[in-house]
Structures are given as C-alpha cells and as structure tokens.
Design a protein around this motif. Structure first.
Motif, PDB file in Angstrom:
ATOM      1  N   LEU A 191      87.443 130.273 -21.813  1.00  0.00           N
ATOM      2  CA  LEU A 191      87.823 128.884 -21.552  1.00  0.00           C
ATOM      3  C   LEU A 191      87.760 128.544 -20.066  1.00  0.00           C
ATOM      4  O   LEU A 191      87.357 127.442 -19.693  1.00  0.00           O
ATOM      5  N   SER A 192      88.139 129.479 -19.211  1.00  0.00           N
ATOM      6  CA  SER A 192      88.126 129.207 -17.765  1.00  0.00           C
ATOM      7  C   SER A 192      86.734 128.797 -17.294  1.00  0.00           C
ATOM      8  O   SER A 192      86.601 127.926 -16.429  1.00  0.00           O
ATOM      9  N   GLU A 193      85.695 129.394 -17.852  1.00  0.00           N
ATOM     10  CA  GLU A 193      84.328 129.055 -17.464  1.00  0.00           C
ATOM     11  C   GLU A 193      83.929 127.684 -17.999  1.00  0.00           C
ATOM     12  O   GLU A 193      83.226 126.932 -17.340  1.00  0.00           O
ATOM     13  N   THR A 194      84.373 127.353 -19.207  1.00  0.00           N
ATOM     14  CA  THR A 194      84.088 126.033 -19.764  1.00  0.00           C
ATOM     15  C   THR A 194      84.771 124.953 -18.934  1.00  0.00           C
ATOM     16  O   THR A 194      84.191 123.897 -18.678  1.00  0.00           O
ATOM     17  N   LEU A 195      85.980 125.234 -18.464  1.00  0.00           N
ATOM     18  CA  LEU A 195      86.696 124.275 -17.616  1.00  0.00           C
ATOM     19  C   LEU A 195      85.985 124.051 -16.285  1.00  0.00           C
ATOM     20  O   LEU A 195      86.157 122.995 -15.665  1.00  0.00           O
ATOM     21  N   GLU A 196      85.176 125.021 -15.867  1.00  0.00           N
ATOM     22  CA  GLU A 196      84.434 124.860 -14.622  1.00  0.00           C
ATOM     23  C   GLU A 196      83.390 123.743 -14.708  1.00  0.00           C
ATOM     24  O   GLU A 196      82.916 123.265 -13.677  1.00  0.00           O
ATOM     25  N   ILE A 197      83.050 123.298 -15.910  1.00  0.00           N
ATOM     26  CA  ILE A 197      82.165 122.132 -16.043  1.00  0.00           C
ATOM     27  C   ILE A 197      82.800 120.960 -15.312  1.00  0.00           C
ATOM     28  O   ILE A 197      82.129 120.237 -14.573  1.00  0.00           O
ATOM     29  N   GLY A 198      84.089 120.784 -15.493  1.00  0.00           N
ATOM     30  CA  GLY A 198      84.805 119.717 -14.791  1.00  0.00           C
ATOM     31  C   GLY A 198      84.831 119.931 -13.293  1.00  0.00           C
ATOM     32  O   GLY A 198      84.668 118.989 -12.514  1.00  0.00           O
ATOM     33  N   PHE A 199      85.033 121.183 -12.870  1.00  0.00           N
ATOM     34  CA  PHE A 199      85.027 121.478 -11.438  1.00  0.00           C
ATOM     35  C   PHE A 199      83.683 121.111 -10.823  1.00  0.00           C
ATOM     36  O   PHE A 199      83.628 120.429  -9.802  1.00  0.00           O
ATOM     37  N   TYR A 200      82.597 121.571 -11.440  1.00  0.00           N
ATOM     38  CA  TYR A 200      81.280 121.300 -10.869  1.00  0.00           C
ATOM     39  C   TYR A 200      80.881 119.836 -11.009  1.00  0.00           C
ATOM     40  O   TYR A 200      80.181 119.297 -10.148  1.00  0.00           O
ATOM     41  N   GLY A 201      81.345 119.176 -12.060  1.00  0.00           N
ATOM     42  CA  GLY A 201      81.115 117.735 -12.170  1.00  0.00           C
ATOM     43  C   GLY A 201      81.821 116.995 -11.045  1.00  0.00           C
ATOM     44  O   GLY A 201      81.248 116.097 -10.412  1.00  0.00           O
ATOM     45  N   GLY A 202      83.068 117.391 -10.781  1.00  0.00           N
ATOM     46  CA  GLY A 202      83.808 116.793  -9.666  1.00  0.00           C
ATOM     47  C   GLY A 202      83.178 117.105  -8.327  1.00  0.00           C
ATOM     48  O   GLY A 202      83.108 116.249  -7.443  1.00  0.00           O
ATOM     49  N   MET A 203      82.702 118.334  -8.194  1.00  0.00           N
ATOM     50  CA  MET A 203      82.028 118.716  -6.946  1.00  0.00           C
ATOM     51  C   MET A 203      80.778 117.874  -6.734  1.00  0.00           C
ATOM     52  O   MET A 203      80.533 117.377  -5.626  1.00  0.00           O
ATOM     53  N   LEU A 204      79.995 117.685  -7.791  1.00  0.00           N
ATOM     54  CA  LEU A 204      78.784 116.860  -7.670  1.00  0.00           C
ATOM     55  C   LEU A 204      79.152 115.430  -7.279  1.00  0.00           C
ATOM     56  O   LEU A 204      78.508 114.837  -6.396  1.00  0.00           O
ATOM     57  N   LEU A 205      80.177 114.883  -7.900  1.00  0.00           N
ATOM     58  CA  LEU A 205      80.635 113.533  -7.548  1.00  0.00           C
ATOM     59  C   LEU A 205      81.053 113.461  -6.082  1.00  0.00           C
ATOM     60  O   LEU A 205      80.665 112.538  -5.362  1.00  0.00           O
ATOM     61  N   MET A 206      81.825 114.456  -5.631  1.00  0.00           N
ATOM     62  CA  MET A 206      82.270 114.452  -4.237  1.00  0.00           C
ATOM     63  C   MET A 206      81.094 114.618  -3.275  1.00  0.00           C
ATOM     64  O   MET A 206      81.040 113.967  -2.228  1.00  0.00           O
ATOM     65  N   VAL A 207      80.152 115.480  -3.619  1.00  0.00           N
ATOM     66  CA  VAL A 207      78.954 115.644  -2.775  1.00  0.00           C
ATOM     67  C   VAL A 207      78.237 114.306  -2.639  1.00  0.00           C
ATOM     68  O   VAL A 207      77.824 113.923  -1.537  1.00  0.00           O
TER      69      VAL A 207
END
Length: 131
Positions: A107-123
């Motif tokens: 699950l921790s890796e699936t939750l990283e979809i949100g992290f990387y989505g947020g990172m892309l938005l912030m970038v």
C-alpha cells in the motif's frame, strides 16, 4: 498555472532536495532492505539482487538530489533540473500505477502515486522562467 510561483523555484528545490534525500535517496542507497521493510515489502531469502538494485536506484536518486541542490543554491541549470524533475515525477506515477493495477506492491507504494502527482503539480507551479 505553469510557473505561477516561479520566483520561488530555487527555494522549492532546496526543500524538495532535503526532504527527498532524507526520506528516499540516502535510505535506499545505504540500507535498501531496511527501507523496503519499512515500506511494507516482503524480503526474499536471496537478497543480493535486491540490495544491488536498491543501491543503483539510490545512486540515481542522489544524482537528481545533487542537480536540485546545485540549482537551488546557484541557479545553474535551473530549467534543466525542473525538466528532469517533471520527467521523474511523470515516470514514477506510471511505475506506481502499473504496480497498483497488478497488485504487486505494498500500500505504501500505491500511496506514492499521490506523492508523485503532488510533486509533478508543484514542479509545474514552481517552473522557472515564465514571468
């Protein structure tokens, strides 16, 4: 939207570099199996390949960290660093969605979809040079 906060691009990079170095790069590079256990991965009996791939991934993350730190502190290669970060975020979203759909990751890796989505938005929001 792209570059809305571009005047703060270097500060964003500095914070991103510090955070991702501590949470991802150094743990994956130095203690890949410990990091994997904390993330919920099952560790196989034979660990040499997992350690090798973990350290390889950690080394590449550290390269990106150095790019971010250099751009944050000097402004050198600022746009190129944001291009790399955009590509990293986009590809990591693909990797994590693939693992989630195949149900082969914790699950921790699936939750990283949100992290990387947020990172892309912030970038995109901090994208430099669009004033």
């Amino acid at each position: 939207m792209i570059g809305l906060w571009n005047t703060h691009a270097q500060v964003f990079l500095l914070w991103l570099a510090v955070g991702t170095t501590l949470v991802f790069a150094l743990p994956i590079f130095c203690v890949p199996l410990t990091w994997a256990r904390l993330m919920g991965w099952a560790i196989p009996a034979e660990t040499h390949l997992a350690i090798y791939f973990g350290r390889c991934l950690g080394a590449f993350i550290l390269i990106v960290e150095v790019l971010m730190l250099r751009a944050a502190l000097t402004g050198e290669a600022l746009l190129a660093t944001f291009e790399v970060l955009g590509a990293v975020a986009a590809m990591m979203i693909v990797v994590h969605i693939h693992g989630a759909l195949r149900r082969i990751q914790p699950l921790s890796e699936t939750l990283e979809i949100g992290f990387y989505g947020g990172m892309l938005l912030m970038v995109l929001l901090f994208w430099p040079g669009l004033s």
